[in-house]
Write a protein that holds these residues in place. Structure first.
Motif, PDB file in Angstrom:
ATOM      1  N   TRP A  36       0.856  -1.178   0.000  1.00 54.50           N
ATOM      2  CA  TRP A  36       0.000   0.000   0.000  1.00 54.50           C
ATOM      3  C   TRP A  36       0.894   1.231   0.000  1.00 54.50           C
ATOM      4  CZ3 TRP A  36      -5.072   0.564  -0.867  1.00 54.50           C
ATOM      5  CH2 TRP A  36      -5.874  -0.572  -0.787  1.00 54.50           C
ATOM      6  N   TYR A  37       0.570   2.129  -0.908  1.00 53.33           N
ATOM      7  CA  TYR A  37       1.285   3.374  -1.054  1.00 53.33           C
ATOM      8  C   TYR A  37       0.300   4.509  -0.784  1.00 53.33           C
ATOM      9  CZ  TYR A  37       4.260   0.385  -4.072  1.00 53.33           C
ATOM     10  OH  TYR A  37       5.059  -0.614  -4.589  1.00 53.33           O
ATOM     11  N   ARG A  45       4.793  10.084  -3.698  1.00 50.14           N
ATOM     12  CA  ARG A  45       4.132   8.862  -3.269  1.00 50.14           C
ATOM     13  C   ARG A  45       5.080   8.052  -2.393  1.00 50.14           C
ATOM     14  NH1 ARG A  45       0.279   6.421  -7.461  1.00 50.14           N
ATOM     15  NH2 ARG A  45       1.963   7.079  -8.826  1.00 50.14           N
ATOM     16  N   GLU A  46       4.588   7.573  -1.263  1.00 47.35           N
ATOM     17  CA  GLU A  46       5.415   6.802  -0.336  1.00 47.35           C
ATOM     18  C   GLU A  46       4.798   5.438  -0.086  1.00 47.35           C
ATOM     19  OE1 GLU A  46       5.666   8.393   3.630  1.00 47.35           O
ATOM     20  OE2 GLU A  46       3.525   8.797   3.768  1.00 47.35           O
ATOM     21  N   THR A  90      -3.985  11.733   5.783  1.00 50.19           N
ATOM     22  CA  THR A  90      -4.776  12.170   4.640  1.00 50.19           C
ATOM     23  C   THR A  90      -3.957  12.054   3.358  1.00 50.19           C
ATOM     24  OG1 THR A  90      -6.153  13.666   5.950  1.00 50.19           O
ATOM     25  CG2 THR A  90      -5.948  14.135   3.587  1.00 50.19           C
ATOM     26  N   ALA A  91      -4.486  11.320   2.390  1.00 52.77           N
ATOM     27  CA  ALA A  91      -3.772  11.058   1.139  1.00 52.77           C
ATOM     28  C   ALA A  91      -4.654  10.218   0.234  1.00 52.77           C
ATOM     29  CB  ALA A  91      -2.464  10.315   1.415  1.00 52.77           C
ATOM     30  N   VAL A  92      -4.208  10.073  -1.010  1.00 54.09           N
ATOM     31  CA  VAL A  92      -4.784   9.066  -1.894  1.00 54.09           C
ATOM     32  C   VAL A  92      -3.965   7.792  -1.692  1.00 54.09           C
ATOM     33  CG1 VAL A  92      -5.349   8.400  -4.246  1.00 54.09           C
ATOM     34  CG2 VAL A  92      -5.529  10.808  -3.550  1.00 54.09           C
ATOM     35  N   TYR A  93      -4.657   6.710  -1.439  1.00 52.21           N
ATOM     36  CA  TYR A  93      -4.011   5.427  -1.166  1.00 52.21           C
ATOM     37  C   TYR A  93      -4.116   4.517  -2.392  1.00 52.21           C
ATOM     38  CZ  TYR A  93      -3.356   6.558   3.730  1.00 52.21           C
ATOM     39  OH  TYR A  93      -2.933   7.140   4.907  1.00 52.21           O
ATOM     40  N   SER A 104      14.645   2.192   4.138  1.00 49.88           N
ATOM     41  CA  SER A 104      14.758   3.655   4.063  1.00 49.88           C
ATOM     42  C   SER A 104      13.552   4.281   3.378  1.00 49.88           C
ATOM     43  CB  SER A 104      16.023   4.044   3.293  1.00 49.88           C
ATOM     44  OG  SER A 104      15.904   3.677   1.925  1.00 49.88           O
ATOM     45  N   GLY A 105      12.756   3.429   2.700  1.00 48.08           N
ATOM     46  CA  GLY A 105      11.569   3.923   2.023  1.00 48.08           C
ATOM     47  C   GLY A 105      11.675   3.953   0.517  1.00 48.08           C
ATOM     48  N   SER A 106      12.866   3.708  -0.013  1.00 48.10           N
ATOM     49  CA  SER A 106      12.988   3.651  -1.471  1.00 48.10           C
ATOM     50  C   SER A 106      12.311   2.393  -1.986  1.00 48.10           C
ATOM     51  CB  SER A 106      14.457   3.681  -1.880  1.00 48.10           C
ATOM     52  OG  SER A 106      15.119   2.524  -1.410  1.00 48.10           O
ATOM     53  N   TYR A 107      11.772   2.458  -3.182  1.00 45.41           N
ATOM     54  CA  TYR A 107      11.048   1.302  -3.718  1.00 45.41           C
ATOM     55  C   TYR A 107      11.003   1.364  -5.231  1.00 45.41           C
ATOM     56  CZ  TYR A 107       7.194   4.579  -4.384  1.00 45.41           C
ATOM     57  OH  TYR A 107       6.422   5.644  -4.777  1.00 45.41           O
TER      58      TYR A 107
END
Length: 123
Positions: A36-37, A45-46, A90-93, A104-107
């Motif tokens: 899930w991002y 986008r994370e 709050t975001a679009v998922y 580290s969060g890179s993908y």
């Protein structure tokens, strides 16, 4: 046909809960780690949570202890249970495959994206 369909978003008060669901085509889902991002306005986008084909999970610090990811391999679906929601959630998922990731969060995600589902946390 490649397909990702997210649902379950909405408006919720801080401290509330939502349960997101994603239906994925077999070509995306069957042999891949899924994730899930989310993308908040003005931000990149994370990746927030992943689940492997064997069911192992990993959460990034921003959601750890509050969100739970799960998958149903028979139905090609992946879900995200979100509790204790905060305004900063709050975001679009979006859901998508996760081809590569690091703590580290890179993908690197799959090439195809669904329309996403909007989550708004506000009083």
């Amino acid at each position: 046909q490649v397909q990702l369909v997210e649902s379950g978003g909405g408006l919720v008060q801080p401290g509330g809960s939502l349960n997101l669901s994603c239906a994925a085509s077999g070509t995306i889902f069957r042999f891949n780690t899924m994730g899930w991002y989310r993308q908040a306005p003005g931000k990149q986008r994370e990746l927030v949570a992943i689940i492997t084909t064997a069911g192992a999970t990993y959460y990034w610090d921003s959601v750890k202890g509050r969100f739970t990811i799960s998958r149903d391999n028979a139905k090609n679906t992946v879900s995200l249970e979100m509790n204790s929601l905060k305004r900063e959630d709050t975001a679009v998922y979006y859901c998508n495959s996760v081809l590569h990731w690091s703590s580290s969060g890179s993908y690197k995600a799959g090439d195809y994206w669904g329309q996403g589902t909007q989550v708004t946390v506000s009083s």
